[in-house]
Design a protein around this motif. Sequence first.
Motif, PDB file in Angstrom:
ATOM      1  N   VAL A 283      44.649  40.870  41.765  1.00 57.70           N
ATOM      2  CA  VAL A 283      45.410  39.731  42.630  1.00 57.70           C
ATOM      3  C   VAL A 283      46.723  40.418  43.113  1.00 57.70           C
ATOM      4  O   VAL A 283      47.299  41.294  42.285  1.00 57.70           O
ATOM      5  CB  VAL A 283      45.920  38.262  41.980  1.00 57.70           C
ATOM      6  CG1 VAL A 283      44.345  37.712  41.529  1.00 57.70           C
ATOM      7  CG2 VAL A 283      46.686  38.496  40.932  1.00 57.70           C
TER       8      VAL A 283
ATOM      9  N   LEU B 225      49.193  39.175  53.849  1.00 57.45           N
ATOM     10  CA  LEU B 225      49.221  39.361  52.165  1.00 57.45           C
ATOM     11  C   LEU B 225      49.924  37.985  51.948  1.00 57.45           C
ATOM     12  O   LEU B 225      50.849  37.743  52.355  1.00 57.45           O
ATOM     13  CB  LEU B 225      49.739  40.648  51.727  1.00 57.45           C
ATOM     14  CG  LEU B 225      49.019  41.879  51.819  1.00 57.45           C
ATOM     15  CD1 LEU B 225      49.628  43.087  50.984  1.00 57.45           C
ATOM     16  CD2 LEU B 225      47.443  41.636  51.008  1.00 57.45           C
ATOM     17  N   TYR B 226      49.643  37.543  50.355  1.00 59.24           N
ATOM     18  CA  TYR B 226      50.392  36.721  49.799  1.00 59.24           C
ATOM     19  C   TYR B 226      50.189  36.860  48.380  1.00 59.24           C
ATOM     20  O   TYR B 226      49.279  37.478  48.057  1.00 59.24           O
ATOM     21  CB  TYR B 226      50.094  35.317  50.420  1.00 59.24           C
ATOM     22  CG  TYR B 226      48.534  35.152  50.359  1.00 59.24           C
ATOM     23  CD1 TYR B 226      48.080  34.375  49.013  1.00 59.24           C
ATOM     24  CD2 TYR B 226      47.707  35.046  51.310  1.00 59.24           C
ATOM     25  CE1 TYR B 226      46.969  34.307  49.030  1.00 59.24           C
ATOM     26  CE2 TYR B 226      46.327  35.075  51.318  1.00 59.24           C
ATOM     27  CZ  TYR B 226      46.026  34.453  50.156  1.00 59.24           C
ATOM     28  OH  TYR B 226      44.694  34.024  49.898  1.00 59.24           O
TER      29      TYR B 226
ATOM     30  N   ASN C  93      49.181  36.619  44.525  1.00 59.71           N
ATOM     31  CA  ASN C  93      47.862  35.962  44.013  1.00 59.71           C
ATOM     32  C   ASN C  93      46.982  36.226  44.890  1.00 59.71           C
ATOM     33  O   ASN C  93      45.647  35.645  44.454  1.00 59.71           O
ATOM     34  CB  ASN C  93      48.159  34.500  43.438  1.00 59.71           C
ATOM     35  CG  ASN C  93      49.339  34.805  42.101  1.00 59.71           C
ATOM     36  OD1 ASN C  93      49.181  35.636  41.519  1.00 59.71           O
ATOM     37  ND2 ASN C  93      50.166  33.418  42.171  1.00 59.71           N
ATOM     38  N   LYS C  94      46.820  36.706  46.069  1.00 57.77           N
ATOM     39  CA  LYS C  94      45.716  36.872  46.895  1.00 57.77           C
ATOM     40  C   LYS C  94      44.784  37.869  46.187  1.00 57.77           C
ATOM     41  O   LYS C  94      45.186  38.627  45.425  1.00 57.77           O
ATOM     42  CB  LYS C  94      46.139  37.422  48.496  1.00 57.77           C
ATOM     43  CG  LYS C  94      44.739  37.892  48.913  1.00 57.77           C
ATOM     44  CD  LYS C  94      45.066  38.395  50.480  1.00 57.77           C
ATOM     45  CE  LYS C  94      44.056  38.644  51.431  1.00 57.77           C
ATOM     46  NZ  LYS C  94      44.171  39.253  52.608  1.00 57.77           N
ATOM     47  N   GLU C  95      43.509  37.429  46.119  1.00 61.28           N
ATOM     48  CA  GLU C  95      42.395  38.228  45.174  1.00 61.28           C
ATOM     49  C   GLU C  95      41.969  39.112  46.264  1.00 61.28           C
ATOM     50  O   GLU C  95      41.603  38.995  47.293  1.00 61.28           O
ATOM     51  CB  GLU C  95      41.593  37.233  44.927  1.00 61.28           C
ATOM     52  CG  GLU C  95      42.001  36.061  43.734  1.00 61.28           C
ATOM     53  CD  GLU C  95      40.965  35.196  43.295  1.00 61.28           C
ATOM     54  OE1 GLU C  95      39.566  35.538  43.627  1.00 61.28           O
ATOM     55  OE2 GLU C  95      41.059  34.173  42.567  1.00 61.28           O
TER      56      GLU C  95
END
Length: 232
Positions: free
Chosen positions: A115, A158-159, A161-163
């Motif tokens: 993540v 993107l952010y 904890n994006k998986e």
Amino acid sequence: MTLLEEVLINHSKGPIAILDSEIPIGNYIPLDLSVFNRDLEAFDISNPSVCQEYIDKVLKNDSFSIAYGGYLERRNLYIKSPGFAVKGEEERNIHLGIDFWAKAGTKVIAPLAGVVHSFKNNAVSGDYGPTIILRHELDGVQFYTLYGHLSIESLQGLYKNKEFRAGEAMATLGDTPVNVNYAPHLHFQIIQDLGSFTGDYPGVCAQKDLQGYQKNCPDPNLLLKITPPYIG
């Protein structure tokens, strides 16, 4: 051997692609950019155009697509970049990750599930340019991977904890103006303890600091298994 190194070694039995999955691992060729490579005496590799000329020469001579290497390599690549040779301080010239030299726009592949921890455009000349750091956990061990010299577009959407799944395209390589004065490549580094860093972490160190950084940043090939005899 540390617990993290054991986990990395045991994660896979064969090589893991780090760039465009359509490029076979057999098309990767080792590249020596160290101060001990006599062939570099005729090249000023701190100049990105000249560095690219040398890389193209290596790739063309052997008909390969990607040149890679550099873990704990002592280099002259950084001598013209601010911050690497500060007056009164020992020069930082020992590389802590593996570089994968390929064309701008080449896809970057997540080598294992993770993540997003953080991301940033480190736009100072000689730095990473656009950078992504992923957080991973394997067999109860948490660690991080850093991807530097990406395209600006790689940071869009993107952010925290994006998986990303293992094998998923997560970014593309930036060109020389975007990756702040280097020939196009990916800097890939494994980091055990990221400390307070966000979107950044030292990728080059001085000899006096090597022991600590080497312990905190194990050889990425333990995970990727690209260096022979792993190439099939």
